[in-house]
Design an enzyme around this catalytic site. Structure first.
Site, mmCIF file in Angstrom:
data_model
loop_
_atom_site.group_PDB
_atom_site.id
_atom_site.type_symbol
_atom_site.label_atom_id
_atom_site.label_comp_id
_atom_site.label_asym_id
_atom_site.label_seq_id
_atom_site.Cartn_x
_atom_site.Cartn_y
_atom_site.Cartn_z
ATOM 1 N N SER A 81 44.486 52.754 24.148
ATOM 2 C CA SER A 81 43.694 51.577 24.485
ATOM 3 C C SER A 81 44.153 51.016 25.825
ATOM 4 C CB SER A 81 43.798 50.540 23.361
ATOM 5 O OG SER A 81 42.836 49.520 23.554
ATOM 6 N N ASN A 82 43.860 49.775 26.102
ATOM 7 C CA ASN A 82 44.316 49.143 27.346
ATOM 8 C C ASN A 82 44.603 47.670 27.075
ATOM 9 O OD1 ASN A 82 41.816 47.537 27.854
ATOM 10 N ND2 ASN A 82 40.920 49.582 27.937
#
Ligand code: CTP
Length: 192
Positions: A11-12
């Site tokens: 993810s980020n």
């Protein structure tokens, strides 16, 4: 969120604050707003209908279903550009070797929207660390946005998880309007 196995994902750092602020601002001005949202701890703004998704593909599917009947879309999500090509259905066990995860491209939701938008209004986002203006203008034209909102991680107070942002709004007609560092709610007002 792009699954590697049932336990891990890629993810980020995006928290969704900017998107939620824009949804709240649009709803407060009387728009009928659907917020297609990745995982976040934020509360749904008043008057907004939230649709929860996990992966880029989920978001693409949810978006396509609703875009046709919309007047426009603000593409604010930090969508993953790649996803594990073969996510494991069971937890991957460690070994002493290095591990390689092969990634494949995800669908580009904004580019698909741009290609089919007709006279709908489309607003994109560009989060950059370098060559900011050039990259943002490239994305504006490539994805056929009417406007793109540039924010730079090089600006203190802009970016992930903060309550503030420093945006420049760039229009397809050449408009270029920088705003000072401000609350995300004020940035949302300027964008709307
Ligand atoms: N976007 C999207 N679907 C994707 C990737 C991005 O809809 N799979 C949207 C973002 O929400 C944003 C815009 O496209 O509005 C720009 O995203 P960005 O990832 O910065 O642009 P890219 O063209 O993917 O360029 P790069 O990742 O190489 O910087």
């Amino acid at each position: 969120i792009e699954p590697i196995d049932p336990v891990r994902y890629i993810s980020n750092h995006s928290t969704g604050k900017m998107g939620y602020a824009i949804a709240a601002e649009l709803a407060s001005r009387g728009a009928q707003v659907t917020l297609i949202s990745g995982q976040t701890a934020l509360d749904v703004p008043d008057g907004v209908q939230r649709v929860d998704v996990l992966s880029a593909q989920n978001m693409f599917d949810a978006f396509i279903e609703r875009f046709e009947s919309a007047d426009g879309a603000v593409m604010c999500a930090a969508v993953a550009d790649y996803t594990p090509a073969d996510p494991s259905p069971v937890k991957i066990k460690k070994s002493d070797d290095e591990m390689v995860i092969r990634l494949k491209r995800t669908p580009d939701i904004a580019a698909t929207a741009g290609a089919t938008k007709g006279d709908k209004l489309l607003v994109g986002f560009a989060l950059e660390t370098d060559n900011e203006l050039e990259n943002a203008v490239g994305k504006l034209h490539r994805k056929k946005f009417d406007f793109i909102v540039l924010n730079s991680l090089a600006d203190p107070g802009a970016g992930f998880a903060t309550d503030t942002n420093k945006i420049t709004i760039i229009g397809k007609d050449g408009l270029q309007h920088p705003y000072p560092l401000e609350q995300k709610s004020d940035a949302a007002r300027h964008i709307v």
